[in-house]
Design a protein around this motif. Structure first.
Motif, PDB file in Angstrom:
ATOM      1  N   MET A  85     -33.878  36.314  15.121  1.00 52.49           N
ATOM      2  CA  MET A  85     -32.797  36.909  15.907  1.00 52.49           C
ATOM      3  C   MET A  85     -33.346  38.120  16.667  1.00 52.49           C
ATOM      4  O   MET A  85     -33.911  39.038  16.061  1.00 52.49           O
ATOM      5  N   GLU A  86     -33.176  38.120  17.979  1.00 49.99           N
ATOM      6  CA  GLU A  86     -33.741  39.169  18.815  1.00 49.99           C
ATOM      7  C   GLU A  86     -32.685  40.115  19.402  1.00 49.99           C
ATOM      8  O   GLU A  86     -32.925  41.303  19.536  1.00 49.99           O
ATOM      9  N   ILE A  87     -31.518  39.574  19.788  1.00 50.52           N
ATOM     10  CA  ILE A  87     -30.477  40.395  20.420  1.00 50.52           C
ATOM     11  C   ILE A  87     -29.137  40.067  19.778  1.00 50.52           C
ATOM     12  O   ILE A  87     -28.773  38.895  19.632  1.00 50.52           O
ATOM     13  N   MET A  88     -28.404  41.108  19.412  1.00 50.44           N
ATOM     14  CA  MET A  88     -27.084  40.954  18.799  1.00 50.44           C
ATOM     15  C   MET A  88     -26.055  41.722  19.608  1.00 50.44           C
ATOM     16  O   MET A  88     -26.328  42.809  20.115  1.00 50.44           O
ATOM     17  N   GLU A  89     -24.847  41.159  19.713  1.00 52.35           N
ATOM     18  CA  GLU A  89     -23.731  41.844  20.372  1.00 52.35           C
ATOM     19  C   GLU A  89     -22.433  41.531  19.628  1.00 52.35           C
ATOM     20  O   GLU A  89     -22.307  40.476  19.002  1.00 52.35           O
ATOM     21  N   LEU A  90     -21.495  42.452  19.696  1.00 49.19           N
ATOM     22  CA  LEU A  90     -20.135  42.205  19.228  1.00 49.19           C
ATOM     23  C   LEU A  90     -19.238  41.993  20.436  1.00 49.19           C
ATOM     24  O   LEU A  90     -19.355  42.701  21.431  1.00 49.19           O
ATOM     25  N   ARG A  91     -18.322  41.052  20.328  1.00 50.46           N
ATOM     26  CA  ARG A  91     -17.437  40.733  21.455  1.00 50.46           C
ATOM     27  C   ARG A  91     -16.433  41.852  21.723  1.00 50.46           C
ATOM     28  O   ARG A  91     -16.363  42.395  22.820  1.00 50.46           O
ATOM     29  N   ASP A  92     -15.653  42.195  20.726  1.00 52.73           N
ATOM     30  CA  ASP A  92     -14.529  43.109  20.904  1.00 52.73           C
ATOM     31  C   ASP A  92     -14.984  44.557  20.785  1.00 52.73           C
ATOM     32  O   ASP A  92     -14.579  45.304  19.884  1.00 52.73           O
ATOM     33  N   HIS A  93     -15.853  44.949  21.708  1.00 51.00           N
ATOM     34  CA  HIS A  93     -16.406  46.300  21.667  1.00 51.00           C
ATOM     35  C   HIS A  93     -16.973  46.611  23.053  1.00 51.00           C
ATOM     36  O   HIS A  93     -17.560  45.732  23.698  1.00 51.00           O
ATOM     37  N   PRO A  94     -16.811  47.855  23.533  1.00 51.23           N
ATOM     38  CA  PRO A  94     -17.326  48.182  24.869  1.00 51.23           C
ATOM     39  C   PRO A  94     -18.837  48.021  24.980  1.00 51.23           C
ATOM     40  O   PRO A  94     -19.349  47.628  26.027  1.00 51.23           O
ATOM     41  N   TYR A  95     -19.577  48.349  23.937  1.00 55.90           N
ATOM     42  CA  TYR A  95     -21.027  48.159  23.943  1.00 55.90           C
ATOM     43  C   TYR A  95     -21.543  48.353  22.527  1.00 55.90           C
ATOM     44  O   TYR A  95     -21.747  49.467  22.061  1.00 55.90           O
ATOM     45  N   PHE A  96     -21.723  47.258  21.822  1.00 62.23           N
ATOM     46  CA  PHE A  96     -22.269  47.273  20.466  1.00 62.23           C
ATOM     47  C   PHE A  96     -23.420  46.290  20.467  1.00 62.23           C
ATOM     48  O   PHE A  96     -23.236  45.072  20.338  1.00 62.23           O
ATOM     49  N   VAL A  97     -24.639  46.813  20.652  1.00 61.36           N
ATOM     50  CA  VAL A  97     -25.816  45.980  20.905  1.00 61.36           C
ATOM     51  C   VAL A  97     -26.932  46.363  19.949  1.00 61.36           C
ATOM     52  O   VAL A  97     -27.174  47.546  19.675  1.00 61.36           O
ATOM     53  N   GLY A  98     -27.621  45.365  19.425  1.00 64.48           N
ATOM     54  CA  GLY A  98     -28.808  45.585  18.617  1.00 64.48           C
ATOM     55  C   GLY A  98     -29.935  44.696  19.101  1.00 64.48           C
ATOM     56  O   GLY A  98     -29.704  43.546  19.457  1.00 64.48           O
ATOM     57  N   VAL A  99     -31.145  45.226  19.144  1.00 66.31           N
ATOM     58  CA  VAL A  99     -32.305  44.434  19.567  1.00 66.31           C
ATOM     59  C   VAL A  99     -33.424  44.620  18.550  1.00 66.31           C
ATOM     60  O   VAL A  99     -33.649  45.731  18.053  1.00 66.31           O
ATOM     61  N   GLN A 100     -34.105  43.529  18.226  1.00 65.85           N
ATOM     62  CA  GLN A 100     -35.206  43.602  17.266  1.00 65.85           C
ATOM     63  C   GLN A 100     -36.451  44.215  17.904  1.00 65.85           C
ATOM     64  O   GLN A 100     -37.290  44.807  17.229  1.00 65.85           O
TER      65      GLN A 100
END
Length: 602
Positions: free
Chosen positions: A527-542
């Motif tokens: 898993m390289e990039i994660m996002e949450l839908r119901d959020h203005p900007y909730f991002v994680g990158v490996q």
């Protein structure tokens, strides 16, 4: 090939890296291909095992080289890609010589510092100086970010070499001797020595003192090297009389003394050097033919960037929750990437450095003032950044900060360990897995959400990580980062540095609960990039996107964080996706302090 050696005197940490990068920028402005080498006299093979508190950030190159953070300065200023061999250490040199000795290459001779070590240093410098350098292309002609493409490699014309440490250090003696020989072999028309020295200004006298610089130059000459240029570093501007005094006592002409006081931003350093005639000096020294007044044209973007930095009015605040926050150099590239993004959206950056452990309940019990101050800073920040790191200290505090950002809709970016902490937090508080942990922090965890890579060999810490440039494939196009990257062939290329990754067995449960993994590696198992839908900007990158950020080409995940924190993300996305958007607008062309620069190609 022309060589410029940058040495330091009086104390370390006076800005040799920025001076070296700025000299390279000026030379590039003359139309030459420039490369850079950093020499570190320590015996370590590379920087991979350094504690951030010991030596600052470990910078990662495309080829996986874990090197000194000054190579990050070179790449950012010159906008080139360097190699692991562009960082020379005493350990590398001795290792190479010992390998040759074991193979019998020295035909039974006694191996000595002179000539074997010094010869190896010179051969290494000559070999690396001729390696082709490439310039990354951040965008394509169609406006898409194609981070896999780059210009064809070109053999450099000039090599800038920074010698770490201070003249007089015993560790650096073999390198100084090597360059004494090297300067004689290459001749004065092909070799230039730039000595950066400190000019202290004691409060008791109220004037700059030149004696430390005189002693430093004297010691440099005693070792066989004579400075062609002296860069006098100071906190405040230097009087002309001081410049003439240095000229008189150090046996150089006045135009060979460059006064460099502290600047509002490092972007002004090339401009200050240009104003003091460095382009003309190098043209005369190396017998180079240049167009009349080239800097007024090529350095225009630098000048606009520096001017825009100095007149920013509105502020944006980011809480950086980490482990090594007591030393800013521990997160050098992270801070640079945040600054690049803040300049792009025309905001003055304010960073709240928060130790992860300060947010934990144990701190509340033993030091309540530290605890409440940390939470106050986190709550008032416009956005949250949790960078990479190693070890278990402060992990629970990072998870608490991420929970706050998720629940309060605070823009969040997690890098490497920050990404993994976001997954752990989601498992605990959304999926109800109260025992969710990382195998790094607890090898015997009941619910391992983050696990060790299968190929990781824990017996040897050096060189066991997944490190360097890797490909990430977007599997969902309806994501914020996909829209920001606008990647060609749905792929981006970023640099990695990690041993642990999200447990793929958790994938279905996580995605059903709303955590989307929009980017994966080529095997579709990482898993390289994660996002949450119901959020203005909730991002994680490996990966670590900060390593490829440039002043005029900000890192996309960091840009997204700053845009969301300024509540400008939707507006920005609408502009870059609009068919009638102004594609001629780039990061150097905006004067308004309230405007947002669209990062697109011309």
């Amino acid at each position: 090939m022309k060589y410029i050696l940058v040495t330091g005197g009086v104390i370390s940490g006076i800005g040799k890296g920025v001076v070296s990068s700025s000299i390279g920028t000026l030379l590039k402005s003359m139309g030459f291909i420039v490369t850079a080498i950093k020499i570190d006299p320590y015996i370590n093979i590379d920087a991979s095992l350094f504690s951030p508190y010991e030596h600052g950030e470990v910078f990662v190159l495309d080829d996986g080289g874990e090197v000194d953070l000054d190579l990050g300065n070179y790449e950012r200023f010159l906008d080139i890609k360097l190699h692991r061999d562009n960082n020379i250490t005493t350990g590398k040199i001795y290792q190479k010589v010992i390998e040759k000795e074991r193979l019998g290459d020295y035909l039974g001779k006694t191996v000595q510092i002179i000539p074997h070590i010094t010869n190896e240093i010179q051969e290494w410098v000559e070999r690396v100086a001729q390696l082709p350098v490439t310039e990354p292309l951040a965008v394509c002609d169609d406006g898409s970010n194609n981070l896999s493409d780059e210009s064809s490699g070109q053999v450099p014309d000039i090599c800038v070499i920074e010698l770490g440490g201070t003249i007089g250090d015993i560790e650096g003696m073999p390198f100084v001797e090597s360059f004494r020989q090297f300067a004689r072999k290459k001749g004065p028309e092909n070799f230039c020595c730039v000595h950066v020295s400190l000019l202290p200004k004691p409060k008791s006298t109220g004037e700059h003192k030149t004696k430390p610089t005189q002693v430093s130059v004297k010691e440099l000459r005693a070792l066989g090297l004579s400075p062609d240029l002296i860069v006098a570093r100071s906190e405040e501007p230097i009087d002309q009389s001081i410049k003439e005094k240095i000229s008189n006592y150090c046996h150089v002409d006045p135009d060979q003394v460059i006064c460099l006081c502290d600047q509002a931003s490092i972007y002004r350093v090339p401009l200050v050097l240009d104003q003091q005639g460095l382009i003309e000096y190098f043209s005369k020294k190396f017998n180079l033919s240049i167009e009349p007044d080239p800097s007024r044209k090529f350095l225009h973007k630098w000048r606009r960037l520096a001017e825009r930095h100095d007149r920013l009015l509105k502020t944006i605040s980011i809480a950086l929750v980490g482990k090594y926050t007591k030393l800013e150099d521990s997160y050098a590239s992270v801070i640079k990437a945040l600054n690049h993004a803040s300049l792009t959206i025309n905001r003055k950056l304010q960073i709240f450095y928060i130790e992860g452990s300060s947010l934990e309940e144990t701190t509340k019990q033993h030091n309540p003032s530290e605890y409440y101050e940390a939470w106050q800073q986190l709550c008032k920040a416009d956005g949250l950044l949790v960078p990479g790191g190693f070890g278990g200290r402060g992990i629970e505090g990072k998870i608490l900060a991420i929970e706050h950002a998720r629940q309060k809709k605070q823009p969040f970016l997690g890098i490497c360990l920050g990404f993994q902490c976001a997954v752990i937090e989601f498992c605990r508080n959304v999926l109800g897995m109260t025992n969710a942990e990382s195998q790094e922090q607890n090898p015997d965890a009941k619910e391992k959400v983050v696990v060790e890579m299968p190929e990781h060999n824990g017996g040897n810490l050096g060189g066991t990580m997944r490190v360097g440039r890797r490909e990430t494939i977007f599997v969902h196009k309806d994501s914020i980062l996909y829209r920001l990257y606008n990647p060609k062939n749905d792929r981006v290329y970023e640099r990695h540095r990690h041993r642990y990754e999200v447990n793929i067995d958790m994938l279905d449960r996580l995605e059903k609960a709303g955590m989307r993994f929009v980017g994966k590696d080529t095997t579709m198992l990482r898993m390289e990039i994660m996002e949450l839908r119901d959020h203005p900007y909730f991002v994680g990158v490996q990966f670590h996107p900060e390593y490829t950020s440039r002043p005029l080409k900000p890192s996309i995940p960091y840009l997204g964080l700053l845009l969301a924190s300024a509540q400008k993300l939707d507006t920005y996305l609408a502009r870059i996706e609009s068919p009638i958007s102004n594609s001629d607008n780039d990061v150097s062309d905006s004067d308004s302090t309230d405007s947002i620069v669209v990062v697109k190609s011309k």
